[in-house]
Design a protein around this motif. Structure first.
Motif, PDB file in Angstrom:
ATOM      1  N   THR A  55       0.828  -1.205   0.000  1.00  0.00           N
ATOM      2  CA  THR A  55       0.000   0.000   0.000  1.00  0.00           C
ATOM      3  C   THR A  55       0.865   1.260   0.000  1.00  0.00           C
ATOM      4  OG1 THR A  55      -1.552   1.302   1.273  1.00  0.00           O
ATOM      5  CG2 THR A  55      -0.167  -0.185   2.511  1.00  0.00           C
ATOM      6  N   LEU A  56       0.374   2.301  -0.607  1.00  0.00           N
ATOM      7  CA  LEU A  56       1.090   3.580  -0.617  1.00  0.00           C
ATOM      8  C   LEU A  56       0.499   4.541   0.407  1.00  0.00           C
ATOM      9  CD1 LEU A  56       1.595   4.133  -4.448  1.00  0.00           C
ATOM     10  CD2 LEU A  56       3.369   3.760  -2.736  1.00  0.00           C
ATOM     11  N   GLU A  57      -0.408   3.998   1.218  1.00  0.00           N
ATOM     12  CA  GLU A  57      -1.148   4.832   2.162  1.00  0.00           C
ATOM     13  C   GLU A  57      -0.233   5.650   3.081  1.00  0.00           C
ATOM     14  OE1 GLU A  57      -4.031   2.517   4.489  1.00  0.00           O
ATOM     15  OE2 GLU A  57      -3.535   3.957   6.063  1.00  0.00           O
ATOM     16  N   ASN A  58       0.839   4.985   3.584  1.00  0.00           N
ATOM     17  CA  ASN A  58       1.732   5.678   4.517  1.00  0.00           C
ATOM     18  C   ASN A  58       2.349   6.924   3.899  1.00  0.00           C
ATOM     19  OD1 ASN A  58       1.486   3.694   6.588  1.00  0.00           O
ATOM     20  ND2 ASN A  58       2.697   2.362   5.273  1.00  0.00           N
ATOM     21  N   TYR A  59       2.741   6.779   2.633  1.00  0.00           N
ATOM     22  CA  TYR A  59       3.348   7.926   1.950  1.00  0.00           C
ATOM     23  C   TYR A  59       2.347   9.064   1.838  1.00  0.00           C
ATOM     24  CZ  TYR A  59       7.320   4.988   0.893  1.00  0.00           C
ATOM     25  OH  TYR A  59       8.418   4.199   1.012  1.00  0.00           O
ATOM     26  N   GLU A  64       0.659  14.304   3.662  1.00  0.00           N
ATOM     27  CA  GLU A  64      -0.426  15.156   4.117  1.00  0.00           C
ATOM     28  C   GLU A  64      -0.053  15.873   5.415  1.00  0.00           C
ATOM     29  OE1 GLU A  64      -4.964  14.350   5.373  1.00  0.00           O
ATOM     30  OE2 GLU A  64      -4.193  13.132   3.706  1.00  0.00           O
ATOM     31  N   ARG A  65       0.640  15.127   6.299  1.00  0.00           N
ATOM     32  CA  ARG A  65       0.981  15.693   7.596  1.00  0.00           C
ATOM     33  C   ARG A  65       2.084  16.743   7.483  1.00  0.00           C
ATOM     34  NH1 ARG A  65       3.406  12.642  12.851  1.00  0.00           N
ATOM     35  NH2 ARG A  65       4.668  14.465  13.200  1.00  0.00           N
ATOM     36  N   ALA A 246       8.024   5.048   6.149  1.00  0.00           N
ATOM     37  CA  ALA A 246       7.763   5.797   4.919  1.00  0.00           C
ATOM     38  C   ALA A 246       8.506   7.128   4.954  1.00  0.00           C
ATOM     39  CB  ALA A 246       6.264   6.019   4.749  1.00  0.00           C
ATOM     40  N   ALA A 247       8.458   7.810   6.111  1.00  0.00           N
ATOM     41  CA  ALA A 247       9.162   9.086   6.236  1.00  0.00           C
ATOM     42  C   ALA A 247      10.671   8.879   6.069  1.00  0.00           C
ATOM     43  CB  ALA A 247       8.862   9.724   7.586  1.00  0.00           C
TER      44      ALA A 247
END
Lengths: 276, 296
Positions: A55-59, A64-65, A246-247
């Motif tokens: 998933t790319l959700e973390n990125y 966003e944050r 991800a970060a």
């Protein structure tokens, strides 16, 4: 020259070396894998290796944050700017040390390199005060200057070792043909030293890119580079490992890619001064 | 100006002018900043620097502080182990790589990757790998070894060595590349000669090759030593100095007093002590490296 060995030994050595390489690479690989997992899979019991729902959700969440592009841009400006500025200042100095050495050249070099060994905390506060006075706190320009100064000794030393390999007769010949000092440095010396200068640039971009001590202390919101970006995700209580991964990947990707495409210059840069 | 035939005097002058910007900036920042810090270490500055001299009070407090003493001891242990282990690991890897392994360039780049990561990222990644609930301990236990225990960062007695793992991981690739460059600089004939004489490989390394690599060792030593004194971000990212005082370091002590405890004088005194300690190491090295040689 390497030792010569039999083919069988060579295979054994290769396997051993790659086992070590894999071990070294594992933490990076694991971080990259984890960055594509969901938070649940990241801490799953037993751990999942490759077969999870990528998933790319973390990125997306990280982006966003915090505005990744702004940090990235700051990193590029600060690392690139300080390195280029440092090389421009260092070329004349290295030229004079390599081709017009005086009795004190060695002393100056030594003294310069020893400043590199001083603990940075010793000058942190005076510089911090100076920055407040000059209004440079949290500005990219201020960081460019500081990181340039921090890495200047290494830049001068590296350029000096490369310049010393260039025969002085060539510069002499240029002068005989009527080249001014400026022309001599700009059109004769610099083109000949391009590989050395490239290695110097590369190594110092990496050093400046990773510099955390100064960047964390002298920036806040505006000029913060990627080191600050990643540090903002390291809260001891928040165990969001997938997002942290991800970060991390976002912070290290540019430098890993740069390193991959410039292996030769990087190795050359890192072995400066070690082989004479 | 007519520079077609510059004489010696002109060359010397322009050489000095060329070196001025660099020397000047280095002077102002390093020497100026250091002198300022040393001077204010004799004051009782608290939140802001105040020129009110109190003699050696700050130093007395410093050496009475248990935290400072523990920090020094930690740095000493950390430095000793890092130095020895970096050298051994770096050299063994370089010797391994010197035997013409396949895909050498790719291998070398992978080994260098950790060096390209900042201490912050290194610290975070290792803090996670060594976390007993998610990292190595967890993985090995899930493979069936229920009693396996490996949580160095959470056990005060061994936390310092846990921090070291990340430091070694980050640095050993660089040391390996340096040492490999040294090994490659050694004449092939020496290996042939030692083979003809029937000397075993390890003996050749210990008695012939290693003594020939002195310049490389000195460069490596300087690099490792300077990174040891500065160890700060790695600690902060992994343990924050804990558990207890087990991974406190002098640089962190200085930093905490400057920005955390709002006790500037104490921080300045501690950084002056660090400065002195570095000088004690650097001056003998400088004499050894440059003092004996003929000047250019």
């Amino acid at each position: 020259m390497a030792r010569s060995v039999t083919n069988q030994r060579k295979t054994i050595n290769t396997i051993a070396a790659w086992a070590v390489g894999l071990l070294i690479f594992f933490p990076i690989l694991w971080t990259i894998l984890t960055s594509f997992k969901t938070e649940g899979q990241a801490i799953a019991d037993p751990p999942v290796w490759f077969f999870f729902d990528w998933t790319l959700e973390n990125y997306a969440v990280v982006q966003e944050r915090s505005d990744y592009m702004r940090y990235l841009w700051n990193s590029i400006i600060i690392a690139g700017g300080s390195t280029v500025l440092g090389v421009i200042i260092a070329i004349p100095a290295a030229w004079s040390m390599a081709f017009v050495p005086s009795k004190r050249t060695k002393d100056i070099l030594l003294w310069m390199l020893s400043t590199k060994m001083l603990p940075a905390v010793g000058v942190l506060y005076p510089i911090y005060l100076l920055f407040i006075k000059l209004g440079l706190l949290d500005s990219r320009f201020g960081l460019v200057i500081v990181l340039m100064l921090i890495n200047l000794p290494i830049i001068v030393w590296m350029l000096y070792t490369y310049f010393r390999e260039i025969p002085g007769e060539i510069l002499e010949a240029a002068r005989m043909d009527g080249a001014t000092l400026k022309e001599e440095i700009l059109y004769v010396l610099t083109p000949m030293a391009v590989p050395g200068i490239a290695s110097t640039l590369l190594l110092n971009v990496i050093l400046a890119w990773n510099e955390a001590f100064w960047t964390l202390n002298l920036t806040a919101a505006n000029a913060a580079p990627l080191t600050a970006f990643i540090a903002s995700y390291s809260s001891p209580e928040g165990l969001f490992y997938a997002k942290l991964s991800a970060a991390s990947v976002m912070a290290i990707a540019p430098i890993l890619i740069l390193g991959w495409f410039s292996q030769k210059q990087l190795v050359r840069g890192l072995t400066f001064g070690a082989v004479k | 100006m007519s520079a077609s035939r510059p004489n010696r005097l002109f060359r010397n002058k322009s050489a000095k002018i060329a070196a001025i910007p660099m020397i000047l900036t280095a002077m102002v920042v390093f020497v100026g900043g250091t002198i300022w810090t040393v001077a204010y270490s004799f004051t009782n500055s608290k939140l802001l620097p105040r020129w009110k001299l109190v003699g050696l009070d700050q130093y007395e407090r410093l050496w009475d502080s248990r935290r400072w003493l523990v920090s020094i001891e930690n740095l000493f242990l950390y430095g000793l182990f890092m130095l020895v282990l970096s050298f051994v690991i770096g050299f063994v890897l370089a010797a391994l790589m010197d035997q013409k392994i396949r895909f050498e360039n790719t291998f070398r780049t992978i080994m260098l990757y950790p060096f390209a990561l900042s201490f912050i990222v290194t610290g975070l990644v290792w803090q996670w790998i060594l976390n007993p609930d998610f990292g190595v301990q967890h993985i090995v236990r899930s493979l069936g070894f229920e009693n396996f225990t490996f949580d160095p960062l959470y056990t005060a007695d061994i936390a310092l060595y846990g921090v070291m793992i990340a430091g070694l991981w980050q640095g050993s690739g660089l040391i390996m590349v340096l040492m490999l460059a040294g090994l490659r600089g050694i004449d092939q004939e020496i290996w042939k000669a030692s083979r003809v004489d029937g000397i075993p490989a390890w003996k050749t390394y210990v008695f012939i090759i290693i003594p020939m690599m002195k310049p490389v060792f000195i460069t490596t030593l300087v690099l490792i030593a300077s990174s040891i004194v500065k160890v700060y971000d790695l600690i902060v990212a992994q343990t924050g100095g804990g558990p207890g005082l087990s991974t406190e370091m002098p640089a962190k002590y200085v930093y905490d007093y400057l920005f955390g405890a709002q006790n500037l004088g104490q921080g300045f005194a501690a950084s002056t002590m660090m400065l002195l300690a570095v000088l004690v190491v650097v001056i003998p090295w400088a004499m050894l490296e440059f003092g004996g040689k003929k000047r250019v």
